[in-house]
Design a protein around this motif. Sequence first.
Motif, mmCIF file in Angstrom:
data_model
loop_
_atom_site.group_PDB
_atom_site.id
_atom_site.type_symbol
_atom_site.label_atom_id
_atom_site.label_comp_id
_atom_site.label_asym_id
_atom_site.label_seq_id
_atom_site.Cartn_x
_atom_site.Cartn_y
_atom_site.Cartn_z
ATOM 1 N N THR A 1 62.637 30.417 24.834
ATOM 2 C CA THR A 1 62.103 29.673 25.776
ATOM 3 C C THR A 1 62.752 30.331 27.188
ATOM 4 N N ARG A 2 61.917 29.768 28.362
ATOM 5 C CA ARG A 2 62.374 30.239 29.559
ATOM 6 C C ARG A 2 63.889 30.012 29.900
ATOM 7 N N SER A 3 64.164 28.686 29.348
ATOM 8 C CA SER A 3 65.585 28.217 29.800
ATOM 9 C C SER A 3 66.695 28.849 28.722
ATOM 10 N N LEU A 4 66.191 29.296 27.531
ATOM 11 C CA LEU A 4 67.274 30.147 26.859
ATOM 12 C C LEU A 4 67.226 31.584 27.233
ATOM 13 N N GLU B 1 67.057 30.631 17.933
ATOM 14 C CA GLU B 1 66.514 29.915 18.434
ATOM 15 C C GLU B 1 65.160 30.357 18.988
ATOM 16 N N SER C 1 74.942 33.481 30.993
ATOM 17 C CA SER C 1 76.242 33.225 30.447
ATOM 18 C C SER C 1 77.162 34.438 30.492
ATOM 19 N N SER D 1 67.028 32.386 30.451
ATOM 20 C CA SER D 1 68.105 32.294 31.715
ATOM 21 C C SER D 1 69.565 32.096 31.272
ATOM 22 N N GLU D 2 69.621 31.182 30.245
ATOM 23 C CA GLU D 2 71.282 30.641 29.902
ATOM 24 C C GLU D 2 71.730 31.978 29.405
#
Length: 126
Positions: free
Chosen positions: A116-119, A113, A126, A121-122
């Motif tokens: 991104t910042r969200s990836l 993928e 997790s 932090s995900e």
Amino acid sequence: ESFPENRIAKNGQFYRGTLRSGQKIEVDGSIVILGDINPGAQIVAGGNVVVLGCLKGTVHAGYPEDNSAFVAALMMEPMQIQIGSYIARSPDQNRQELLAKLAFVENDSIFIETITRSLISEISIS
């Protein structure tokens, strides 16, 4: 699946330069490569692999069986990618995407993928 906390204790290596066909780097821990990995070149790392360049060769992160490892590259076009015991081939891309990518194992598959910042932090949560 979370990253084991002892991942931080694993040593990291730094390599500056381009890997050409037939060249191979093997490290026990993680590695950051400042340069390209050309087709026919190979990286094997016990930890994570980060390529600040174009990854066009073969990479095995989490060698031999650490499925929590990841591979990141500014340009992700590997001939083959292996994370722990999972293997994937790169999808054929008809245009070069100038987006940094992250490959990781989830639900018994390797996902690639855009970073991104969200990836990030995900994955770190997790």
